[in-house]
Design an enzyme around this catalytic site. Sequence first.
Site, short mmCIF file in Angstrom:
data_model
loop_
_atom_site.label_atom_id
_atom_site.label_comp_id
_atom_site.label_asym_id
_atom_site.label_seq_id
_atom_site.Cartn_x
_atom_site.Cartn_y
_atom_site.Cartn_z
N HIS A 77 0.88 -1.28 0.40
CA HIS A 77 0.01 -0.03 0.57
C HIS A 77 0.94 1.47 -0.09
CE1 HIS A 77 0.47 0.60 4.37
NE2 HIS A 77 -0.03 -0.08 4.39
N ASP A 109 -0.04 4.28 1.45
CA ASP A 109 -0.33 5.59 1.82
C ASP A 109 0.24 4.96 3.33
OD1 ASP A 109 -1.83 2.93 2.14
OD2 ASP A 109 -3.23 3.76 3.87
N ASP A 158 6.25 0.77 7.10
CA ASP A 158 5.33 0.68 6.45
C ASP A 158 4.42 1.21 5.51
OD1 ASP A 158 2.40 -0.02 6.31
OD2 ASP A 158 2.72 0.23 8.73
N GLU A 185 -5.28 1.35 2.66
CA GLU A 185 -4.46 0.56 3.74
C GLU A 185 -4.41 1.16 5.57
OE1 GLU A 185 -3.69 -2.45 5.90
OE2 GLU A 185 -2.44 -0.94 6.16
N GLU A 186 -4.37 1.97 5.78
CA GLU A 186 -3.94 2.48 6.58
C GLU A 186 -5.82 3.09 7.14
OE1 GLU A 186 -2.18 1.91 8.60
OE2 GLU A 186 -0.37 1.44 7.50
N ASP A 231 1.57 -10.04 0.66
CA ASP A 231 0.79 -8.60 1.17
C ASP A 231 2.05 -8.45 2.40
OD1 ASP A 231 0.35 -6.10 0.66
OD2 ASP A 231 -1.83 -6.82 1.90
N HIS A 236 4.41 3.50 12.98
CA HIS A 236 2.98 3.64 13.36
C HIS A 236 3.38 4.63 14.93
CE1 HIS A 236 -0.12 1.60 11.32
NE2 HIS A 236 1.14 1.58 10.97
#
Length: 577
Positions: A157, A159, A192, A226-227, A255, A546
């Site tokens: 992803h 984002d 991530d 995705e987030e 994935d 994160h």
Amino acid sequence: MRATGLLAAIGVLGLFVNYTSHHYWWHDPPIIYPLKFNHGGTGALADICPQVRQLIPHSNLEIWVSLGATYDTDVFKAKAVSWLAGAVQVPTESYDYLGPVGTDPRWEKFHAFHAYLRKAFPLIHAELELTKVNTYGLIFVWKGLNERLKPLLLAAHQDVVPVEPTTVDKWTHPPFSGHFDGTFVWGRGSCDDKSGLIGTMSAVEAMLANGYEPTRTVVLAFGFDEESGGVHGARTLSAKLEEMFGQNGFAMIVDEGSGYGELYDRIIAMPGISEKGSVNVRVEVTTPGGHSSLPPPHTSIGILAELLVKIEANPFKTHLARNSPPYKTIQCLAAHAPNLPDHLRRDILASAYSDKALRVAESVLFTNLAFKNLVRTTQAIDIIQGGVKVNALPERAWAVVNHRISTESSVAATEGHDIDLLRPLASKFNLSYTAFGKTVDHGDHLDASPTCGNLTLSEAFRGGLEPAPTTPFEGDDAMPYQILSGSIKAAFNRHRSIEGDDDGIVVSPGIMSGNTDTKFYWKLTPHIFRYGHIRSISGTLPPNIHTVNEAMSIDNFLEIIRFYTTLVLNVDESALP
């Protein structure tokens, strides 16, 4: 990946921390189980968690060796730094509350990211077919020579999670600087999941530069929200992929997901073969309003408070099912981790045939809250609201309880638990009770008095998600898992110049506690793996996913590129349909 799902193997990597102080024997006298460590060979323990050997490409050996040598060079390292750092420098934050594409201007930042990808990976954009879905979703198709073979799908992803404005000055390097200090590339998304997206594209770009032509089609699919749940991205990508290749049209999907780390002197990789489900339950109490000077015994907020206390005081029962991914993981640790305490090892191994041993193993394992939460259906009260003014009785109060559903349970069972749990309190407060569109209790049963209000349970936000189907990892249908396992080992060993398998890495089935974009891909193949080949630090997470100071080791990033290269080449020459 979603915050709750990021490298869920942390719960496993730390699950034995309290072992020494909590262990006790379940058997008297103790059963002695043979302890032999041949790590992937034959023997009793190896049979508990059988290992495939490293899988080095055969017909694609020449390019694998050539690219492996290229990846060792300083020139390629500099290029890899540039690729990842450049991607981090383009902010691609996604938020929980975004309007549809075309109406919310915050989506437009992805135009800049696409422009960066075109500049950084010219061969991919020149030689692969690109389809854009819902403007920002990307599907690259690298057509193989044999179109009858099912493609390999590599997903990631674009984002990243937002950067909290109040923490910007706490970053060692600005969050979108892509600063390289000689060891790490710093910035939001470096782990991530731009390391996965850019790692995939780097591997394909390098193979194209070496003139490689795949026999099997390779598809790259990159979502962009995705987030925040994947509703605008992966959901639309899935529909397009199904249109292009049909249901069950892919040989396998890889994935983002868990990685690998050291536990009890053994390196363990844990590709996620399933994901927990989820449902957000809104608990709402409504009562008559009025002036605060004349309050009833319980306001709607007071009633809601007692309901929430009831929920937290009654967590879901936890049981380690023998067919569950977490149980397979602890079996692999018992079979392959040489410094696991022998008594715990014996309990885990005996639990395969003894319910009593399983209960004792659970009593030890569940002292670690992270592992316990990985196994059971969880509950977290995350949102609460009620009241509008201090001198007005609140007519409505509500909260949202987030459940992550065990792979052995379901949305219906989770909602049923909540319904039954709160039924006595609905009666106590003489509330009419409606749950998920059905009447549970009409109220009016206490001394024939009228109801004092209403209790309503409903699904908040986008509704519930069932636990993901478990990817086959043993038996006749496990070839994709075996190819993935062998590729992990080959990439790991080649990156460290390890000869053979004895000193390498063990691969164990794992689980994701949250959900990746693959929750939309179930119709595309039963062989879905959530694995990122990200190296953990001291058995925990990569640096600061994160949160402040997220960073990716460039050595790890090079290994990620090596992993995707190895996987593509191995799947290409495999006997998969």
